[in-house]
Design a protein around this motif. Structure first.
Motif, PDB file in Angstrom:
ATOM      1  N   GLN A 253       5.557  26.537   1.560  1.00 28.06           N
ATOM      2  CA  GLN A 253       4.815  27.193   0.575  1.00 28.06           C
ATOM      3  C   GLN A 253       4.909  28.723   0.797  1.00 28.06           C
ATOM      4  O   GLN A 253       4.048  29.500   0.196  1.00 28.06           O
ATOM      5  CB  GLN A 253       3.490  26.687   0.799  1.00 28.06           C
ATOM      6  CG  GLN A 253       2.650  26.689   2.066  1.00 28.06           C
ATOM      7  CD  GLN A 253       1.964  27.966   2.379  1.00 28.06           C
ATOM      8  OE1 GLN A 253       1.206  28.602   1.741  1.00 28.06           O
ATOM      9  NE2 GLN A 253       2.245  28.375   3.589  1.00 28.06           N
ATOM     10  N   ALA A 254       5.445  29.338   1.821  1.00 27.71           N
ATOM     11  CA  ALA A 254       5.470  30.674   2.200  1.00 27.71           C
ATOM     12  C   ALA A 254       6.416  31.138   3.072  1.00 27.71           C
ATOM     13  O   ALA A 254       7.165  30.208   3.782  1.00 27.71           O
ATOM     14  CB  ALA A 254       3.992  31.075   2.575  1.00 27.71           C
ATOM     15  N   GLY A 255       6.521  32.366   3.311  1.00 20.20           N
ATOM     16  CA  GLY A 255       7.539  32.942   4.249  1.00 20.20           C
ATOM     17  C   GLY A 255       7.122  32.978   5.805  1.00 20.20           C
ATOM     18  O   GLY A 255       7.893  32.771   6.634  1.00 20.20           O
ATOM     19  N   ASN A 256       5.820  33.096   5.960  1.00 19.46           N
ATOM     20  CA  ASN A 256       5.235  33.174   7.145  1.00 19.46           C
ATOM     21  C   ASN A 256       3.622  32.835   7.127  1.00 19.46           C
ATOM     22  O   ASN A 256       2.866  33.564   6.664  1.00 19.46           O
ATOM     23  CB  ASN A 256       5.283  34.721   7.761  1.00 19.46           C
ATOM     24  CG  ASN A 256       5.103  34.878   9.251  1.00 19.46           C
ATOM     25  OD1 ASN A 256       4.287  34.153   9.810  1.00 19.46           O
ATOM     26  ND2 ASN A 256       5.472  36.080   9.767  1.00 19.46           N
ATOM     27  N   SER A 257       3.229  31.700   7.931  1.00 19.95           N
ATOM     28  CA  SER A 257       2.008  31.304   7.679  1.00 19.95           C
ATOM     29  C   SER A 257       1.626  31.559   9.285  1.00 19.95           C
ATOM     30  O   SER A 257       1.934  31.555  10.232  1.00 19.95           O
ATOM     31  CB  SER A 257       1.997  29.785   7.544  1.00 19.95           C
ATOM     32  OG  SER A 257       2.557  29.670   6.026  1.00 19.95           O
TER      33      SER A 257
ATOM     34  N   ASN B  19      -1.524  32.760   4.983  1.00 17.34           N
ATOM     35  CA  ASN B  19      -0.115  33.474   4.950  1.00 17.34           C
ATOM     36  C   ASN B  19      -0.346  34.837   5.391  1.00 17.34           C
ATOM     37  O   ASN B  19      -1.106  35.574   5.117  1.00 17.34           O
ATOM     38  CB  ASN B  19       0.439  33.061   3.515  1.00 17.34           C
ATOM     39  CG  ASN B  19       0.505  31.714   3.323  1.00 17.34           C
ATOM     40  OD1 ASN B  19       1.267  30.871   4.096  1.00 17.34           O
ATOM     41  ND2 ASN B  19       0.201  31.523   2.048  1.00 17.34           N
TER      42      ASN B  19
ATOM     43  N   ASP C 293       3.182  36.111   5.099  1.00 21.04           N
ATOM     44  CA  ASP C 293       4.127  36.792   3.976  1.00 21.04           C
ATOM     45  C   ASP C 293       4.011  35.437   2.969  1.00 21.04           C
ATOM     46  O   ASP C 293       4.548  34.496   3.279  1.00 21.04           O
ATOM     47  CB  ASP C 293       5.348  36.791   4.381  1.00 21.04           C
ATOM     48  CG  ASP C 293       6.510  37.259   3.767  1.00 21.04           C
ATOM     49  OD1 ASP C 293       6.228  37.612   2.406  1.00 21.04           O
ATOM     50  OD2 ASP C 293       7.509  37.081   3.915  1.00 21.04           O
TER      51      ASP C 293
ATOM     52  N   ARG D  97       4.895  27.991  11.522  1.00 22.87           N
ATOM     53  CA  ARG D  97       5.079  29.554  11.400  1.00 22.87           C
ATOM     54  C   ARG D  97       5.842  29.957  10.365  1.00 22.87           C
ATOM     55  O   ARG D  97       5.764  31.364   9.710  1.00 22.87           O
ATOM     56  CB  ARG D  97       5.468  30.244  12.478  1.00 22.87           C
ATOM     57  CG  ARG D  97       5.298  31.739  12.662  1.00 22.87           C
ATOM     58  CD  ARG D  97       3.781  32.165  12.554  1.00 22.87           C
ATOM     59  NE  ARG D  97       3.785  33.639  12.610  1.00 22.87           N
ATOM     60  CZ  ARG D  97       3.160  34.172  13.424  1.00 22.87           C
ATOM     61  NH1 ARG D  97       2.966  33.792  14.719  1.00 22.87           N
ATOM     62  NH2 ARG D  97       3.063  35.409  13.246  1.00 22.87           N
ATOM     63  N   ASP D  98       6.982  29.017   9.852  1.00 21.60           N
ATOM     64  CA  ASP D  98       7.974  29.486   8.850  1.00 21.60           C
ATOM     65  C   ASP D  98       7.032  29.193   7.464  1.00 21.60           C
ATOM     66  O   ASP D  98       8.235  29.094   6.562  1.00 21.60           O
ATOM     67  CB  ASP D  98       9.041  28.579   9.057  1.00 21.60           C
ATOM     68  CG  ASP D  98       8.740  27.133   9.104  1.00 21.60           C
ATOM     69  OD1 ASP D  98       7.528  26.624   8.884  1.00 21.60           O
ATOM     70  OD2 ASP D  98       9.691  26.276   9.285  1.00 21.60           O
ATOM     71  N   GLY D  99       5.886  28.801   7.216  1.00 19.64           N
ATOM     72  CA  GLY D  99       5.520  28.734   5.801  1.00 19.64           C
ATOM     73  C   GLY D  99       5.593  27.272   5.694  1.00 19.64           C
ATOM     74  O   GLY D  99       5.071  26.749   4.538  1.00 19.64           O
TER      75      GLY D  99
ATOM     76  N   LYS E 151      -2.361  40.530   4.847  1.00 24.79           N
ATOM     77  CA  LYS E 151      -2.238  39.306   5.720  1.00 24.79           C
ATOM     78  C   LYS E 151      -3.445  38.770   6.006  1.00 24.79           C
ATOM     79  O   LYS E 151      -4.571  39.208   5.984  1.00 24.79           O
ATOM     80  CB  LYS E 151      -1.507  39.781   7.177  1.00 24.79           C
ATOM     81  CG  LYS E 151      -0.348  40.510   7.314  1.00 24.79           C
ATOM     82  CD  LYS E 151       0.063  40.639   8.610  1.00 24.79           C
ATOM     83  CE  LYS E 151       1.370  41.365   8.504  1.00 24.79           C
ATOM     84  NZ  LYS E 151       1.634  42.835   7.933  1.00 24.79           N
TER      85      LYS E 151
ATOM     86  N   ARG F 224      -2.958  29.634   0.118  1.00 23.95           N
ATOM     87  CA  ARG F 224      -2.613  28.693  -0.976  1.00 23.95           C
ATOM     88  C   ARG F 224      -3.267  27.328  -0.555  1.00 23.95           C
ATOM     89  O   ARG F 224      -3.185  26.898   0.452  1.00 23.95           O
ATOM     90  CB  ARG F 224      -1.082  28.409  -0.857  1.00 23.95           C
ATOM     91  CG  ARG F 224      -0.245  29.593  -1.618  1.00 23.95           C
ATOM     92  CD  ARG F 224       1.041  29.782  -1.746  1.00 23.95           C
ATOM     93  NE  ARG F 224       1.608  30.909  -2.354  1.00 23.95           N
ATOM     94  CZ  ARG F 224       2.558  31.415  -2.300  1.00 23.95           C
ATOM     95  NH1 ARG F 224       3.587  30.851  -1.518  1.00 23.95           N
ATOM     96  NH2 ARG F 224       3.197  32.352  -3.146  1.00 23.95           N
TER      97      ARG F 224
END
Length: 380
Positions: free
Chosen positions: A95-99, A115, A117, A75-77, A140, A122
């Motif tokens: 790779q992201a802020g929120n996946s 993602n 955020d 969940r944290d990317g 989103k 990606r």
């Protein structure tokens, strides 16, 4: 003499305790500790743990074609590549802020992540986790599945669209946009033959279906107004659709804000029936032969599983494994099912014919259970 000794050593077979196949392995997500418990189905036992995988509160997993590597979407990317044989992290990228999940291409060469955020999808090289493509959507992005031909299909929450990213010609994807599928798609499934993509709509009373074989593909509303005339209940947990319940000739879909399952003919996409169930369904999972559907529920009814007979559409069994049943995973041929019971800290294993408990495995706040057989099924 040294060369002879080396040749003799090389000719010796490996010790049996050094060899292990991957076909009966799997992983259990331990959401509170950011770890994976590696399990052996044949032994009904845990054989190792891999830690340091970040926020796994809504994690999902796919596998390489050889079943050796698990790709974990946090969940944290975080995107982590875990070696099931050495029980080590073979690679990891934030790779992201929120996946919200991911998929692996049908040839096993690409891993895609959807993602929240900053939105978009990606795509990474499955071997090295090097970046391959960045697909911004301005929304989103969720409901990501693989489709035949090195394609990925996903939906956009704010935009109400579904996109197809086709990588068959190389690293620059050809994008097909399908607009106006409905308000706030929240999850999706794809049929095992890769033809039908169904997106659940949180902002509307219905779902959207897309025939991926059509040229061009277009969205069709199904189950339009299935809750018409009745007040929806508060939604405590969004139901999940991805790749789960194609039972025989029917999709079996959890109804949003209702204590019902919806039965949809997989050919005509028309509703054929409903089954009243114990609570708000979260997962409706078909046994691999399609003969049964197992259902778990949102809080406050999440201590219960019900088993539905596919022919009659009736509840034939009810189990109470314990508090917070989060996930169910069948053995590839369906003879048993593994159930995560988060608040009891264990995984329970049941015979799907007798419904008798076969065993249990301690686990730290277990949620998702994923077996390596998924490597060979579209959409999983």
């Amino acid at each position: 003499m040294r060369l002879l000794a080396f040749l003799l050593l090389a000719a010796l077979p490996a010790r049996s305790d050094e060899l292990r196949g991957t076909g009966d392995l799997g992983v259990v997500v331990e959401r509170a500790t950011g770890s994976l418990l590696i399990v052996d189905r044949s032994e009904r036992a845990a054989i190792g743990r891999v830690e340091g995988l970040g926020d796994l509160s809504h994690a999902s997993v796919v596998f390489s074609p050889d079943e050796r590597f698990a790709y974990v979407f946090g969940r944290d990317g975080g995107l982590s590549k875990v070696d099931l044989l050495t029980r080590e992290v073979a690679g990891r990228v934030l790779q992201a802020g929120n996946s919200i999940g991911g998929a692996i291409s049908d040839d096993g060469s690409l891993v895609a992540v959807s993602n929240y955020d900053p939105g978009g999808v990606r795509v990474f090289d499955a071997e090295t986790l090097a970046p391959v493509a960045d697909i911004p959507t301005g929304s989103k992005t969720l409901g990501l599945v693989d489709a035949p031909g090195r394609r990925f299909v996903f939906s956009l929450w704010e935009a109400g669209e579904t996109w197809i990213a086709d990588f068959s010609a190389g690293p620059e994807p050809a994008i097909t946009r399908i607009p106006d599928i409905g308000a706030n798609p929240y999850d999706a499934l794809i049929s095992g033959n890769g033809r039908t993509y169904i997106a659940g709509l949180f902002g509307e009373d219905g779902l959207a279906a897309i025939d991926l074989w059509a040229d061009p593909p277009a969205a069709r509303r199904i189950l339009d107004g299935y809750g018409r005339g009745e007040e929806a209940l508060p939604v405590y947990k969004m139901p999940h659709l991805e790749g789960w319940a194609l039972a025989g000739e029917h999709f079996v879909l959890p109804a949003v804000g209702r204590h019902e399952l919806l039965w949809v003919d997989s050919r005509s996409l028309e509703e054929t029936g409903r089954t009243a169930v114990h609570g708000q369904p979260v997962f409706a999972v078909a046994r691999p032969d399609g003969r049964q559907v197992w259902v778990n529920f949102a809080h406050p009814d999440n201590d219960t599983i019900q088993v539905i007979d596919t022919l009659s559409g009736e509840v034939i069994a009810a189990l109470k494994p314990g508090p917070a049943v989060l996930h169910m995973e069948f053995a590839p041929r369906g003879q048993e099912v593994w159930v995560s019971v988060r608040d009891a800290g264990r995984v329970e294993i049941y015979d799907t014919t007798t419904f008798q408990k076969l065993g249990e495995i301690p686990a730290e706040s277990p949620s998702g259970i994923f077996f390596t057989a998924r490597a060979h099924r579209t959409g999983l």
